[in-house]
Motif scaffolding. Structure first.
Motif, PDB file in Angstrom:
ATOM      1  N   ARG A 172      -7.811  -8.027 -10.046  1.00 52.04           N
ATOM      2  CA  ARG A 172      -6.706  -9.051 -10.654  1.00 52.04           C
ATOM      3  C   ARG A 172      -6.278 -10.113 -10.007  1.00 52.04           C
ATOM      4  N   THR A 173      -6.157  -9.903  -8.704  1.00 52.97           N
ATOM      5  CA  THR A 173      -5.523 -11.145  -7.764  1.00 52.97           C
ATOM      6  C   THR A 173      -6.586 -11.258  -6.756  1.00 52.97           C
ATOM      7  N   ARG A 213       0.385  -6.707 -11.532  1.00 44.68           N
ATOM      8  CA  ARG A 213      -0.788  -6.990 -12.582  1.00 44.68           C
ATOM      9  C   ARG A 213      -1.892  -6.240 -12.301  1.00 44.68           C
ATOM     10  N   GLY A 214      -2.372  -5.586 -11.093  1.00 42.34           N
ATOM     11  CA  GLY A 214      -3.351  -4.945 -11.062  1.00 42.34           C
ATOM     12  C   GLY A 214      -3.982  -4.986  -9.627  1.00 42.34           C
ATOM     13  N   PRO A 215      -4.969  -4.353  -9.355  1.00 40.23           N
ATOM     14  CA  PRO A 215      -5.697  -4.584  -7.926  1.00 40.23           C
ATOM     15  C   PRO A 215      -5.610  -6.016  -7.460  1.00 40.23           C
ATOM     16  N   LEU A 216      -5.111  -6.031  -6.055  1.00 41.45           N
ATOM     17  CA  LEU A 216      -4.932  -7.158  -5.307  1.00 41.45           C
ATOM     18  C   LEU A 216      -5.930  -7.419  -4.121  1.00 41.45           C
ATOM     19  N   ARG A 218       0.830  -1.159   0.243  1.00 37.25           N
ATOM     20  CA  ARG A 218      -0.020  -0.275  -0.060  1.00 37.25           C
ATOM     21  C   ARG A 218       1.152   1.172   0.020  1.00 37.25           C
ATOM     22  N   GLU A 219       2.043   1.347   0.873  1.00 40.18           N
ATOM     23  CA  GLU A 219       2.913   2.473   0.592  1.00 40.18           C
ATOM     24  C   GLU A 219       3.541   2.550  -0.363  1.00 40.18           C
ATOM     25  N   ALA A 266      -2.558  -1.022  -5.645  1.00 43.67           N
ATOM     26  CA  ALA A 266      -3.868  -1.149  -5.424  1.00 43.67           C
ATOM     27  C   ALA A 266      -4.071  -2.411  -4.744  1.00 43.67           C
ATOM     28  N   VAL A 267      -4.015  -2.273  -3.234  1.00 44.36           N
ATOM     29  CA  VAL A 267      -4.385  -3.461  -2.404  1.00 44.36           C
ATOM     30  C   VAL A 267      -5.928  -3.168  -1.484  1.00 44.36           C
ATOM     31  N   ASP A 268      -6.526  -4.088  -1.268  1.00 39.67           N
ATOM     32  CA  ASP A 268      -7.673  -4.034  -0.493  1.00 39.67           C
ATOM     33  C   ASP A 268      -8.163  -5.290   0.195  1.00 39.67           C
TER      34      ASP A 268
END
Length: 392
Positions: free
Chosen positions: A73-74, A230-233, A52-53, A57-59
């Motif tokens: 994406r993952t 790759r994209g949002p994880l 995140r830092e 894009a992680v959630d």
């Protein structure tokens, strides 16, 4: 006064016990659950904050995996043991992967206990034990209990990686014909890749690669950087939470109400009725002098003075033996001499008391006054022997 001292003494003991208990209180053990909120060695908080830092894009997912956002994406399932993944969620995960998503499933070590639906879909079985290896580490003490797994097939997020640091435990077997082992050591597989439609599934043995304690070792962090690129994880947190207990049924509440009603009826029917106040009863206890007089009256009525006279001398000789070591087998003259020598009691006093006892015992009838006179002389001798007799 005596009760006040007892209360104070026990109060001090209670305070000391509380102080010892508070001083020896130990901290709670570290949590082994690999959640993104766990900062313990086996948690995943460091990885989540790092990504995140770093602008990735992680959630987190705090709801069932029945509708995954199209932008994801993952999806990462890190050894979930709190709640089982349902068949409906497995269907959604399969759709997600088929349409081009990536699923990273870090399997719990104990198969067949927590995620039956996932294990059935992935055809997972326990594998061989990982051999021990410390290749790539500066010291064998930097990761006690771990081993180094080689990257056999650098595909996808493993591109450019050579070694991963995992726990020295059992690997996995995957039953799909098109599943490929991509990392491991010896005959034990640590990472599997299974292509499904446009996407792919990575199955890892245990949650070692994302744990705080091993994240910076070898190429572990680079694996997650490649996935996040790759994209949002999305980290699944829902299946780490324990399912809430079922609510109490109406029948239980009815049973509790019945028990309370029966208990109240019993108290009302058997309870004590309070009437008009009665005067306080004064209890008068007998004094020690009354007990002594009663015993004296009982002895005079029994007329056992003559039988009790020899007991006086026998009791005195027993005290002489216990305190001064004067044997019972000695004659009265020798015992009187040793009594005067070791105990400071004149020999004449003992011999006169013994002679008085012998004369009184020889009488046909022993009067209470005669018995009292002899008992008084022997009582003086016992007090003198104990050092409590005051002499002029």
């Amino acid at each position: 006064m005596r009760s006040t001292r007892a209360v104070a003494f026990f109060g001090v003991l209670i305070v000391l016990a509380l102080a010892v208990g508070l001083s020896t209180r130990t901290e709670a053990p570290d949590s082994p659950v690999p959640t993104v909120e766990n900062t313990a060695p086996q948690g995943a908080r460091a990885l989540y904050l790092y990504l995140r830092e770093g602008g990735r894009a992680v959630d987190t997912q705090l709801a069932p995996l029945e509708a995954i956002a199209s932008s994801t994406r993952t999806v990462v399932l890190a050894a979930p043991e709190g709640r089982p993944v349902t068949d409906e969620e497995v269907t959604e995960l399969e759709r997600f992967v088929t349409e081009g998503g990536t699923l990273v499933y870090l399997s719990p070590r104990e198969l067949g206990q927590h995620q039956a639906a996932l294990e059935e879909w992935l055809y997972l079985e326990s594998g061989l034990m990982m051999p021990a290896s410390s290749r790539g580490l500066d010291s064998t003490l930097s990761d006690v209990g771990g081993t180094t797994a080689d990257v056999w097939l650098p595909v996808g997020p493993l591109h450019g990686l050579s070694r991963l640091r995992v726990s020295q435990d059992r690997g996995l077997r995957m039953g799909h014909d098109d599943a490929v082992p991509v990392a491991g050591l010896g005959g034990s597989v640590a990472v599997w890749r299974w292509p499904v439609g446009k996407g792919e599934v990575y199955v890892l043995a245990g949650a070692d690669l994302l744990e705080n304690r091993r994240l910076e070792l070898l190429d572990n962090l680079r694996f997650w950087e490649a996935l996040a690129a790759r994209g949002p994880l999305l980290f699944d947190e829902y299946h780490h939470q324990l399912a809430p207990p079922p609510p109490f049924s109406r029948g239980i509440w009815v049973f509790v109400a019945q028990v309370l009603a029966v208990g109240l009826l019993y108290v009302v029917s058997r309870g004590t009725r309070f009437g008009a106040p009665r005067p306080l009863r004064e209890e008068r206890h007998r004094s020690a002098l009354e007990y002594v007089r009663s015993m004296g009256w009982l002895m005079r009525r029994a007329k056992v003075e003559q039988e009790l006279l020899p007991e006086l001398d026998q009791s005195l000789r027993q005290r002489m033996q216990e305190r001064l070591g004067i044997p019972l087998s000695l004659s009265d003259a020798d015992a009187a001499r040793l009594l005067e020598q070791d105990g400071g009691v004149p020999a004449t006093e003992y011999l006169e008391a013994k002679a008085d006892l012998t004369r009184t015992h020889a009488q046909p009838t022993v009067a209470p006054a005669d018995y009292a006179r002899v008992a008084r002389r022997y009582a003086h001798l016992e007090r003198a022997l104990a050092g409590r007799e005051t002499r002029a």
